[in-house]
Design an enzyme around this catalytic site. Structure first.
Site, PDB file in Angstrom:
ATOM      1  N   PRO A 284       0.824  -1.213   0.000  1.00 14.98           N
ATOM      2  CG  PRO A 284       0.110  -0.905   2.218  1.00 14.98           C
ATOM      3  CD  PRO A 284       0.849  -1.871   1.319  1.00 14.98           C
ATOM      4  N   GLY A 285       0.405   2.256  -0.705  1.00 15.78           N
ATOM      5  CA  GLY A 285       1.068   3.556  -0.701  1.00 15.78           C
ATOM      6  C   GLY A 285       0.085   4.601  -0.216  1.00 15.78           C
ATOM      7  NE  ARG A 286      -4.492   6.479  -4.232  1.00 17.01           N
ATOM      8  CZ  ARG A 286      -4.219   7.190  -5.327  1.00 17.01           C
ATOM      9  NH1 ARG A 286      -4.367   8.487  -5.317  1.00 17.01           N
ATOM     10  NH2 ARG A 286      -3.847   6.590  -6.438  1.00 17.01           N
ATOM     11  NE  ARG A 322      -3.396  11.867  -6.759  1.00 22.14           N
ATOM     12  CZ  ARG A 322      -4.693  11.769  -6.721  1.00 22.14           C
ATOM     13  NH1 ARG A 322      -5.421  12.700  -6.147  1.00 22.14           N
ATOM     14  NH2 ARG A 322      -5.297  10.721  -7.244  1.00 22.14           N
ATOM     15  CB  CYS A 353       2.561  30.246 -17.832  1.00 28.80           C
ATOM     16  SG  CYS A 353       3.193  31.630 -16.904  1.00 28.80           S
TER      17      CYS A 353
HETATM   18  N1  LLP Z   1       2.678  -1.434  -6.111  1.00 30.15           N
HETATM   19  C1  LLP Z   1       2.873  -1.157  -7.400  1.00 30.15           C
HETATM   20  C2  LLP Z   1       3.549  -2.124  -8.251  1.00 30.15           C
HETATM   21  C3  LLP Z   1       2.401   0.067  -7.930  1.00 30.15           C
HETATM   22  O1  LLP Z   1       2.565   0.323  -9.209  1.00 30.15           O
HETATM   23  C4  LLP Z   1       1.754   0.996  -7.084  1.00 30.15           C
HETATM   24  C5  LLP Z   1       1.278   2.279  -7.595  1.00 30.15           C
HETATM   25  C6  LLP Z   1       1.602   0.655  -5.714  1.00 30.15           C
HETATM   26  C7  LLP Z   1       2.062  -0.572  -5.263  1.00 30.15           C
HETATM   27  C8  LLP Z   1       0.940   1.572  -4.723  1.00 30.15           C
HETATM   28  O2  LLP Z   1      -0.378   1.819  -5.046  1.00 30.15           O
HETATM   29  P1  LLP Z   1      -1.320   2.609  -4.009  1.00 30.15           P
HETATM   30  O3  LLP Z   1      -1.497   1.737  -2.800  1.00 30.15           O
HETATM   31  O4  LLP Z   1      -0.648   3.877  -3.663  1.00 30.15           O
HETATM   32  O5  LLP Z   1      -2.575   2.808  -4.754  1.00 30.15           O
HETATM   33  N2  LLP Z   1       0.140   8.984  -9.221  1.00 30.15           N
HETATM   34  C9  LLP Z   1      -1.147   8.333  -9.122  1.00 30.15           C
HETATM   35  C10 LLP Z   1      -1.028   6.947  -8.550  1.00 30.15           C
HETATM   36  C11 LLP Z   1      -0.079   6.056  -9.327  1.00 30.15           C
HETATM   37  C12 LLP Z   1       0.052   4.691  -8.723  1.00 30.15           C
HETATM   38  C13 LLP Z   1       1.112   3.913  -9.378  1.00 30.15           C
HETATM   39  N3  LLP Z   1       1.374   2.628  -8.805  1.00 30.15           N
HETATM   40  C14 LLP Z   1      -2.082   9.212  -8.318  1.00 30.15           C
HETATM   41  O6  LLP Z   1      -1.674  10.297  -7.905  1.00 30.15           O
HETATM   42  O7  LLP Z   1      -3.249   8.866  -8.132  1.00 30.15           O
END
Ligand code: LLP
Length: 425
Positions: A284-286, A322, A353
């Protein structure tokens, strides 16, 4: 209504505050635009995963690998590591970062479609937990690099289960048309090939279908296909020790919306793998950082117009990309609400700009020049995706811990931005 991130973000006498610190104080001391995070919110988010995993028998052997791409500040990585997290990295740069932040390399997984030879070598030397391999060509390259170093590379194949994650097309990754992973119907043959390569050691199966998923059912659909592959592999005597289910659990971006709980997402998945003796890895990231951070900004000018009114702020698309890139919504709220003053509908725009330089459109606000606004849910893919477009120094980052304020990244200076450039004779 409580702001997103409550109770760690809340309205008190001095307006919106993070834990015990009013944002007015942060703006006074450190200026704007500034990213502000809550340490307690970060800890609570990771703890929610650890709790659900520890309460399920199939979670007994598990590892939460924070997706570094969502927020790569050293202090945040260090806090995650101290709380037991591993890391999901996608570059040699991210590897160097997590090691600098004190990560245990044996808790690091390495994803990404374009790993270079030197990145592979760096990760092999560090002794990471697993490479998530995304193509046949990468298997061969990794085997060669590991051979040269006299090592065996632990691998999973990232399989692409072709399920629709029902999210924004730019952040859905598990469809057939995506560049990510290998089609699941080719995976068996690729695993058989990998098993013949002397410098690879097959460890697991990896799958990540997309980001900002609010409906957990595509995760279950994907796992079903992964488990069919697992059975087929076991029938061919290719043992699998772990499943990496990727990241992707969504958060709410509007205070009035609900978001799925970690439990509602994970429990069905853990039920499906129970009794198979697998280690479970998540990326998880977000979900860990998104609602633990906000972007604090000041209104520079109000600019009434014919068809539109603009509130011009000191943050811009280079600080938080975003909205421009995905038409993403972030709540924008007044730090010190003006009681009784009429609201006006504004597009909240930055000084860059580009017509796409907005952080919010059609927002009802009662503001005057000089007022502070908080752009909420900005902890993930905010600072991490920022740039210096228009020679704008990147924002400072502040971490609040109770009544303590920590500067975790200084505001850039303009001279930093051209320090690597050279005039020619
Ligand atoms: N693992 C892999 C292989 C990924 O490609 C990603 C995100 C994650 C984990 C983490 O995903 P999360 O839990 O954060 O959803 N910039 C975009 C999001 C791009 C996500 C790319 N991959 C945004 O601002 O919504």
């Amino acid at each position: 209504m409580n702001p997103i991130g409550a109770p760690f973000f809340s309205f008190q006498q001095d307006g919106l505050q993070v834990e015990s610190i009013p944002l007015t104080q942060i703006a006074r001391q450190f200026g704007t635009p500034t990213y502000v995070y809550s340490r307690a919110a970060l800890a609570a988010n990771l703890d929610e995963f650890h709790q659900v995993l520890s309460q399920h028998p199939a979670g007994a052997d598990s590892l939460v690998c924070f997706a570094v791409k969502s927020n790569s500040n050293l202090a945040i990585l260090n806090l995650m590591a101290r709380q037991g997290a591993g890391f999901d990295i996608v570059s040699g740069g991210e590897l160097q970062r997590v090691l600098a932040a004190g990560a245990d390399p044996t808790k690091v997984v390495f994803s990404g479609v374009g790993k270079t030879e030197s990145e592979m070598a760096q990760a092999l030397e560090a002794g990471i937990l697993c490479f998530n391999v995304e193509s046949a060509a990468e298997l061969d390259r990794l085997n060669a690099v590991a051979g040269r170093l006299g090592k065996q590379a632990p691998i999973s194949l990232r399989v692409n289960p072709d399920v629709d994650p029902k999210t924004h097309p730019y952040i859905s990754t598990g469809l057939k048309t995506a560049k990510f992973g290998v089609p699941i119907e080719n995976a068996l043959a690729l695993y058989e090939h990998a098993a013949t390569l002397p410098h690879l050691k097959i460890e697991g199966i990896d799958c990540h279908i997309g980001s900002q998923l609010l409906d957990p059912s595509p995760f279950e659909e994907a796992l079903e296909r992964v488990l069919q592959l697992l059975d087929a592999l076991q029938a061919r005597n290719i043992p699998i020790h772990h499943l990496d289910l990727g990241g992707g659990l969504g958060i709410r971006y509007r205070a009035e919306d609900a978001q799925p709980t970690v439990e509602s997402y994970l429990t069905p998945l853990l039920n499906m793998v129970q009794g198979r003796g697998l280690k479970i890895i998540l990326e998880p990231g977000r979900r860990l950082v998104g609602n633990a951070g906000l972007l604090l900004t000041q209104v520079e000018f109000l600019k009434p117009g014919e068809g539109k009114n603009f509130a011009v702020i000191d943050a811009a698309m280079n600080d938080l990309m975003r909205p421009a890139l995905y038409e993403a919504w972030h709540d924008i709220i007044e730090v010190t609400p003006r009681a009784g003053q009429a609201q006006v509908v504004y597009d909240v725009v930055g000084p860059v700009c580009e017509t796409g330089d907005f952080l919010g459109q059609d927002r009802a606000l009662s503001v005057q020049a000089g007022d502070l606004l908080a752009v909420m849910s900005a902890g993930a893919y905010g600072m991490a995706m920022s740039s210096n477009y228009n020679t704008r120094p990147r924002a400072a980052e502040i971490l609040v811990d109770g009544d303590q304020i920590h500067v975790i990244r200084d505001r850039e200076k303009v001279a930093d931005l051209y320090a690597l450039e050279h005039l020619i004779p």
